[in-house]
Design a protein around this motif. Sequence first.
Motif, PDB file in Angstrom:
ATOM      1  N   THR A   1       0.826  -1.201   0.000  1.00 39.01           N
ATOM      2  CA  THR A   1       0.000   0.000   0.000  1.00 39.01           C
ATOM      3  C   THR A   1       0.861   1.251   0.000  1.00 39.01           C
ATOM      4  O   THR A   1       0.645   2.187  -0.788  1.00 39.01           O
TER       5      THR A   1
ATOM      6  N   GLN B   1     -20.072   1.167  -9.922  1.00 38.53           N
ATOM      7  CA  GLN B   1     -18.986   1.728  -9.136  1.00 38.53           C
ATOM      8  C   GLN B   1     -17.693   1.527  -9.921  1.00 38.53           C
ATOM      9  O   GLN B   1     -17.425   0.427 -10.400  1.00 38.53           O
TER      10      GLN B   1
ATOM     11  N   ARG C   1      -4.544   9.085  -8.745  1.00 44.54           N
ATOM     12  CA  ARG C   1      -5.651   9.793  -8.096  1.00 44.54           C
ATOM     13  C   ARG C   1      -6.629  10.250  -9.153  1.00 44.54           C
ATOM     14  O   ARG C   1      -6.248  10.808 -10.171  1.00 44.54           O
TER      15      ARG C   1
ATOM     16  N   GLY D   1     -10.095  13.145  -6.061  1.00 47.81           N
ATOM     17  CA  GLY D   1      -9.012  13.098  -5.084  1.00 47.81           C
ATOM     18  C   GLY D   1      -8.681  14.446  -4.486  1.00 47.81           C
ATOM     19  O   GLY D   1      -8.997  15.499  -5.034  1.00 47.81           O
TER      20      GLY D   1
ATOM     21  N   LEU E   1      -3.723  13.380  -1.092  1.00 48.22           N
ATOM     22  CA  LEU E   1      -3.973  11.950  -1.184  1.00 48.22           C
ATOM     23  C   LEU E   1      -3.287  11.419  -2.432  1.00 48.22           C
ATOM     24  O   LEU E   1      -3.666  11.746  -3.555  1.00 48.22           O
TER      25      LEU E   1
ATOM     26  N   GLY F   1      -5.788   7.261  -4.978  1.00 51.18           N
ATOM     27  CA  GLY F   1      -7.226   7.445  -4.870  1.00 51.18           C
ATOM     28  C   GLY F   1      -7.945   6.212  -4.362  1.00 51.18           C
ATOM     29  O   GLY F   1      -7.417   5.098  -4.351  1.00 51.18           O
ATOM     30  N   SER F   2      -9.208   6.401  -3.962  1.00 51.70           N
ATOM     31  CA  SER F   2      -9.982   5.307  -3.365  1.00 51.70           C
ATOM     32  C   SER F   2     -10.250   4.194  -4.369  1.00 51.70           C
ATOM     33  O   SER F   2     -10.252   3.013  -4.011  1.00 51.70           O
ATOM     34  N   VAL F   3     -10.473   4.543  -5.637  1.00 51.45           N
ATOM     35  CA  VAL F   3     -10.707   3.516  -6.648  1.00 51.45           C
ATOM     36  C   VAL F   3      -9.455   2.652  -6.821  1.00 51.45           C
ATOM     37  O   VAL F   3      -9.517   1.417  -6.830  1.00 51.45           O
TER      38      VAL F   3
ATOM     39  N   ARG G   1      -7.016   2.185  -4.698  1.00 54.74           N
ATOM     40  CA  ARG G   1      -6.792   1.382  -3.491  1.00 54.74           C
ATOM     41  C   ARG G   1      -7.713   0.168  -3.468  1.00 54.74           C
ATOM     42  O   ARG G   1      -7.285  -0.942  -3.131  1.00 54.74           O
ATOM     43  N   THR G   2      -8.973   0.354  -3.817  1.00 53.89           N
ATOM     44  CA  THR G   2      -9.919  -0.766  -3.813  1.00 53.89           C
ATOM     45  C   THR G   2      -9.518  -1.824  -4.825  1.00 53.89           C
ATOM     46  O   THR G   2      -9.560  -3.030  -4.534  1.00 53.89           O
TER      47      THR G   2
ATOM     48  N   HIS H   1      -6.608  -3.811  -3.546  1.00 52.96           N
ATOM     49  CA  HIS H   1      -6.971  -4.719  -2.457  1.00 52.96           C
ATOM     50  C   HIS H   1      -7.639  -5.995  -2.950  1.00 52.96           C
ATOM     51  O   HIS H   1      -7.499  -7.050  -2.318  1.00 52.96           O
TER      52      HIS H   1
END
Length: 310
Positions: free
Chosen positions: A138, A258, A278, A282, A286, A289-291, A293-294, A297
């Motif tokens: 990460t 999504q 990002r 974003g 940061l 970005g959240s996308v 990172r998801t 994961h």
Amino acid sequence: MSTRDDGRGQPRNRENAIVVGVDDSSASQSALDWAAGEAQSRGLGLLVLHSVNVPALPGSVKGSSPKRDLAAVARQLLRAATERVATRFGPGLDVRAETSDLAPTQALVSASRTAAMVVVGSRGSNGAAPLSLGSVSTRVSAHAFSPVAVVPASAASGTEGHGGGRPVVVGVDGSSGAEVALRFALEEAARTETGLVVVHAWEAPVLIGGSTWDPAPHTAVLEAQATGAQESVRAMVREARGPHTEQVPCSVEVVRDQPAHALLVRGERAGLIVVGTRGRGGFAGLLLGSVSRTVLHHATVPVVVARAPA
């Protein structure tokens, strides 16, 4: 092949190499195989890097040398790694194995300053079973200066290069990070002689009170917007193409979903997923970005976080 450290935790001879961080985890072996295949197909060197970083512990016994013990383990681990690469990829690949005194994240981020790419496993030897992405993966993905590939333990690998002919999937949203990702994905698809799937996803807004917006009464407007989005994404692809990527077969998918889920679904049939650092939502501070990172994961195939050259 050699194993060495310059005494400052800064391995030499990294310029434009594929750098892979290794430990004793299964994800690390998958990352090593993938990185070696990538180096071979790109005609680059491979630097296998292991951190020998011993934090100061309270109550340490004077005269004990945990670092010396770890160094011996590191030599054995690196020897096994280079032998594995030689067996699987032959003697023609330029491989170096080095240790670093820095912590794993610091060592890999430092190496990323001059690396062509940094490759890490999705979870290292300290990862807990329920987690699908380790802290090192990460942090390196968020802070590296070069593109970073995160390789899950289940990823297939081999000397034929990544993907085995399956397409590259990339997510775009109109941001500068997505433009970098798109160019990287086009280059990868051209280099590996595969196709490219460009995904743009949008979500229905949530209204006050928690109810979801109903698109049914607005079908004509939505169809027009979808057509417009298709045209915009195709224009992005045309602008991103270069001399080496003009002939890459490319399909554009604009979907109501999504964004991360849309990429993961299409990534199941892909050889590689490419994301930016990002997206449009974003914040300046940061770095991932959240996308992205998801996707990192939960992906079952390698994911590259693309970055523009420093």
